[in-house]
Scaffold this active site. Sequence first.
Site, PDB file in Angstrom:
ATOM      1  N   HIS A   1       0.855  -1.188   0.000  1.00  0.00           N
ATOM      2  CA  HIS A   1       0.000   0.000   0.000  1.00  0.00           C
ATOM      3  C   HIS A   1       0.891   1.238   0.000  1.00  0.00           C
ATOM      4  O   HIS A   1       1.875   1.293   0.744  1.00  0.00           O
ATOM      5  CB  HIS A   1      -0.851   0.068   1.278  1.00  0.00           C
ATOM      6  CG  HIS A   1      -1.865  -1.000   1.412  1.00  0.00           C
ATOM      7  ND1 HIS A   1      -3.178  -0.825   1.054  1.00  0.00           N
ATOM      8  CD2 HIS A   1      -1.768  -2.271   1.888  1.00  0.00           C
ATOM      9  CE1 HIS A   1      -3.860  -1.928   1.307  1.00  0.00           C
ATOM     10  NE2 HIS A   1      -3.014  -2.832   1.817  1.00  0.00           N
ATOM     11  N   ILE A   2       0.531   2.222  -0.791  1.00  0.00           N
ATOM     12  CA  ILE A   2       1.156   3.536  -0.718  1.00  0.00           C
ATOM     13  C   ILE A   2       0.011   4.517  -0.519  1.00  0.00           C
ATOM     14  O   ILE A   2      -0.934   4.557  -1.318  1.00  0.00           O
ATOM     15  CB  ILE A   2       2.032   3.843  -1.955  1.00  0.00           C
ATOM     16  CG1 ILE A   2       2.626   5.247  -1.863  1.00  0.00           C
ATOM     17  CG2 ILE A   2       1.302   3.612  -3.247  1.00  0.00           C
ATOM     18  CD1 ILE A   2       3.684   5.547  -2.912  1.00  0.00           C
TER      19      ILE A   2
END
Length: 130
Positions: free
Chosen positions: A98-99
């Site tokens: 996840h970013i």
Amino acid sequence: MATIVEQIVSREIEAVIIYESPNVIAFADHDPINFGHLLICPILPYESLIDLPELVHAEIQQVAKDLYARLVTKYKPDGISFIQNNGKCNELDHYHLHIVPRFDDDRFGWVSSNIGVQNIEVLRTSLAGL
């Protein structure tokens, strides 16, 4: 059964794809913490960080670095969080990073266990032999 990521790769599930190569795909999270929340995944269904071939891991890291810069330019966040879960914590059964663009008022937070702040000797003992 194919993972959600495999279904996105094969276009069985619609997604907003930001990046795609023979090894890596990045797309918008369908339930974002904030706008700009992306997942970066290998095309093949490697389940955890340990399973990733070095070449694929290196590309994921390069894509993450590039997307970080692009998200900062577009959204002007107060920060960026990277989150990657393995084992039972990986709900997709497919490696994903996840970013997430972060903002002071986004209310996303870190909730820890209740073990509390530990002194250095307890930490040293708990990590001995690692």
